[in-house]
Design a protein around this motif. Structure first.
Motif, PDB file in Angstrom:
ATOM      1  N   SER A  75      41.947 -31.226  -9.902  1.00  0.00           N
ATOM      2  CA  SER A  75      42.875 -30.586  -8.960  1.00  0.00           C
ATOM      3  C   SER A  75      43.691 -31.616  -8.204  1.00  0.00           C
ATOM      4  O   SER A  75      43.292 -32.770  -8.062  1.00  0.00           O
ATOM      5  CB  SER A  75      42.104 -29.721  -7.962  1.00  0.00           C
ATOM      6  N   ASP A  76      44.827 -31.156  -7.700  1.00  0.00           N
ATOM      7  CA  ASP A  76      45.657 -32.017  -6.863  1.00  0.00           C
ATOM      8  C   ASP A  76      45.693 -31.505  -5.423  1.00  0.00           C
ATOM      9  O   ASP A  76      46.489 -31.956  -4.615  1.00  0.00           O
ATOM     10  CB  ASP A  76      47.067 -32.150  -7.438  1.00  0.00           C
ATOM     11  N   ASP A  77      44.824 -30.546  -5.104  1.00  0.00           N
ATOM     12  CA  ASP A  77      44.730 -30.032  -3.744  1.00  0.00           C
ATOM     13  C   ASP A  77      43.266 -29.997  -3.320  1.00  0.00           C
ATOM     14  O   ASP A  77      42.372 -30.166  -4.129  1.00  0.00           O
ATOM     15  CB  ASP A  77      45.363 -28.643  -3.634  1.00  0.00           C
ATOM     16  N   LYS A  78      43.051 -29.793  -2.021  1.00  0.00           N
ATOM     17  CA  LYS A  78      41.702 -29.788  -1.453  1.00  0.00           C
ATOM     18  C   LYS A  78      41.373 -28.419  -0.887  1.00  0.00           C
ATOM     19  O   LYS A  78      42.249 -27.736  -0.355  1.00  0.00           O
ATOM     20  CB  LYS A  78      41.592 -30.839  -0.344  1.00  0.00           C
ATOM     21  N   MET A  79      40.101 -28.049  -1.023  1.00  0.00           N
ATOM     22  CA  MET A  79      39.608 -26.808  -0.437  1.00  0.00           C
ATOM     23  C   MET A  79      38.091 -26.906  -0.317  1.00  0.00           C
ATOM     24  O   MET A  79      37.482 -27.800  -0.922  1.00  0.00           O
ATOM     25  CB  MET A  79      40.041 -25.591  -1.257  1.00  0.00           C
ATOM     26  N   PRO A  80      37.466 -26.011   0.448  1.00  0.00           N
ATOM     27  CA  PRO A  80      36.008 -26.021   0.557  1.00  0.00           C
ATOM     28  C   PRO A  80      35.333 -25.761  -0.796  1.00  0.00           C
ATOM     29  O   PRO A  80      35.955 -25.224  -1.721  1.00  0.00           O
ATOM     30  CB  PRO A  80      35.705 -24.881   1.537  1.00  0.00           C
ATOM     31  N   TRP A  81      34.038 -26.095  -0.898  1.00  0.00           N
ATOM     32  CA  TRP A  81      33.300 -25.982  -2.158  1.00  0.00           C
ATOM     33  C   TRP A  81      33.337 -24.556  -2.709  1.00  0.00           C
ATOM     34  O   TRP A  81      33.637 -24.352  -3.878  1.00  0.00           O
ATOM     35  CB  TRP A  81      31.848 -26.439  -1.969  1.00  0.00           C
ATOM     36  N   ALA A  82      33.030 -23.561  -1.869  1.00  0.00           N
ATOM     37  CA  ALA A  82      32.992 -22.171  -2.352  1.00  0.00           C
ATOM     38  C   ALA A  82      34.361 -21.732  -2.880  1.00  0.00           C
ATOM     39  O   ALA A  82      34.449 -21.092  -3.932  1.00  0.00           O
ATOM     40  CB  ALA A  82      32.511 -21.229  -1.256  1.00  0.00           C
ATOM     41  N   GLN A  83      35.434 -22.088  -2.187  1.00  0.00           N
ATOM     42  CA  GLN A  83      36.781 -21.752  -2.664  1.00  0.00           C
ATOM     43  C   GLN A  83      37.109 -22.539  -3.930  1.00  0.00           C
ATOM     44  O   GLN A  83      37.814 -22.029  -4.800  1.00  0.00           O
ATOM     45  CB  GLN A  83      37.821 -22.031  -1.590  1.00  0.00           C
ATOM     46  N   SER A  84      36.613 -23.757  -4.026  1.00  0.00           N
ATOM     47  CA  SER A  84      36.835 -24.559  -5.230  1.00  0.00           C
ATOM     48  C   SER A  84      36.217 -23.868  -6.439  1.00  0.00           C
ATOM     49  O   SER A  84      36.837 -23.777  -7.494  1.00  0.00           O
ATOM     50  CB  SER A  84      36.236 -25.963  -5.068  1.00  0.00           C
ATOM     51  N   GLU A  85      34.996 -23.367  -6.275  1.00  0.00           N
ATOM     52  CA  GLU A  85      34.345 -22.660  -7.380  1.00  0.00           C
ATOM     53  C   GLU A  85      35.104 -21.384  -7.713  1.00  0.00           C
ATOM     54  O   GLU A  85      35.301 -21.061  -8.880  1.00  0.00           O
ATOM     55  CB  GLU A  85      32.883 -22.358  -7.048  1.00  0.00           C
ATOM     56  N   GLN A  86      35.575 -20.651  -6.708  1.00  0.00           N
ATOM     57  CA  GLN A  86      36.363 -19.440  -6.959  1.00  0.00           C
ATOM     58  C   GLN A  86      37.659 -19.777  -7.691  1.00  0.00           C
ATOM     59  O   GLN A  86      38.078 -19.044  -8.585  1.00  0.00           O
ATOM     60  CB  GLN A  86      36.688 -18.718  -5.651  1.00  0.00           C
ATOM     61  N   ASN A  87      38.287 -20.890  -7.314  1.00  0.00           N
ATOM     62  CA  ASN A  87      39.515 -21.310  -7.977  1.00  0.00           C
ATOM     63  C   ASN A  87      39.247 -21.606  -9.446  1.00  0.00           C
ATOM     64  O   ASN A  87      40.001 -21.175 -10.319  1.00  0.00           O
ATOM     65  CB  ASN A  87      40.095 -22.531  -7.267  1.00  0.00           C
ATOM     66  N   CYS A  88      38.172 -22.332  -9.724  1.00  0.00           N
ATOM     67  CA  CYS A  88      37.832 -22.621 -11.123  1.00  0.00           C
ATOM     68  C   CYS A  88      37.546 -21.332 -11.884  1.00  0.00           C
ATOM     69  O   CYS A  88      38.056 -21.131 -12.990  1.00  0.00           O
ATOM     70  CB  CYS A  88      36.613 -23.553 -11.199  1.00  0.00           C
ATOM     71  N   THR A  89      36.761 -20.440 -11.290  1.00  0.00           N
ATOM     72  CA  THR A  89      36.429 -19.167 -11.931  1.00  0.00           C
ATOM     73  C   THR A  89      37.692 -18.375 -12.231  1.00  0.00           C
ATOM     74  O   THR A  89      37.822 -17.773 -13.298  1.00  0.00           O
ATOM     75  CB  THR A  89      35.470 -18.349 -11.037  1.00  0.00           C
TER      76      THR A  89
END
Length: 191
Positions: A75-89
């Protein structure tokens, strides 16, 4: 019931045995497209078999990195872990689960080339201090972990794990689950 036939237009960029093409992966008759296939229209494919030995292409979405039978997104942006997993999903993938030394080496080398971030979430976290779990339920194996010296800290404020872009292969660190880049992983598509 008539079966549906799906075609793809393939334009070869070169004619070498390891030809790379851009193709819209299509499924064989009756196969359902994967979540990853449903979300991306541009793909980068490499021949999965020696020239003249049949057909088969291993494909990843354009902009993703391929290693063995997986595709990786940095990724080229930052977010919390839970949102990161949701983004990947949401992209038909999950936060990376590192299973081997070879995969750790690949990811570390890719991060070294990335000018974007220094810490990237991986799919490892603790619900209870010191009890590390992979999000896909892969058993956590201490001997196949790549913690930096002195890590993990195993404190309640640091329940998520990042991989650093440092060249050291042992570059995991437990951190607060606040805001970091992420690495998503999905199975490569074979057509």
């Amino acid at each position: 019931m008539a079966s549906e036939i799906t075609y793809a237009e393939v334009k070869f960029k070169n004619a070498s045995p390891a030809a790379v093409v851009e193709v819209a992966p299509c499924s064989r008759s009756g196969d359902q497209p994967t979540a990853l296939q449903q979300r991306f229209t541009e793909w980068r494919c490499v021949s999965a078999v020696p020239q003249g030995k049949g057909q088969g292409w291993t494909c990843c979405p354009k902009g993703w990195k391929r290693f063995q039978k997986s595709c990786y997104y940095l990724s080229d942006d930052k977010m919390p872990w839970a949102q990161s997993e949701q983004n990947c999903t949401g992209m038909g993938s999950h936060l990376v689960v590192i299973n081997t030394n070879a995969e750790q080496t690949f990811v570390t080398n890719e991060l070294r080339q990335s000018p974007i971030g220094t810490n990237y979430y991986i799919g490892l976290r603790a619900q209870v201090v010191g009890q590390w779990q992979w999000l896909d339920q892969t058993p956590y194996n201490e001997t196949a972990a790549f913690w930096r010296t002195g890590e993990p800290s195993n404190v309640i404020a640091e329940m998520c794990v990042v991989i650093h872009s440092t060249p050291d292969i042992h570059n995991w660190n437990d951190v607060p689950c606040e805001r970091h880049n992420r690495i998503c992983e999905a199975a490569a598509v074979t057509v």
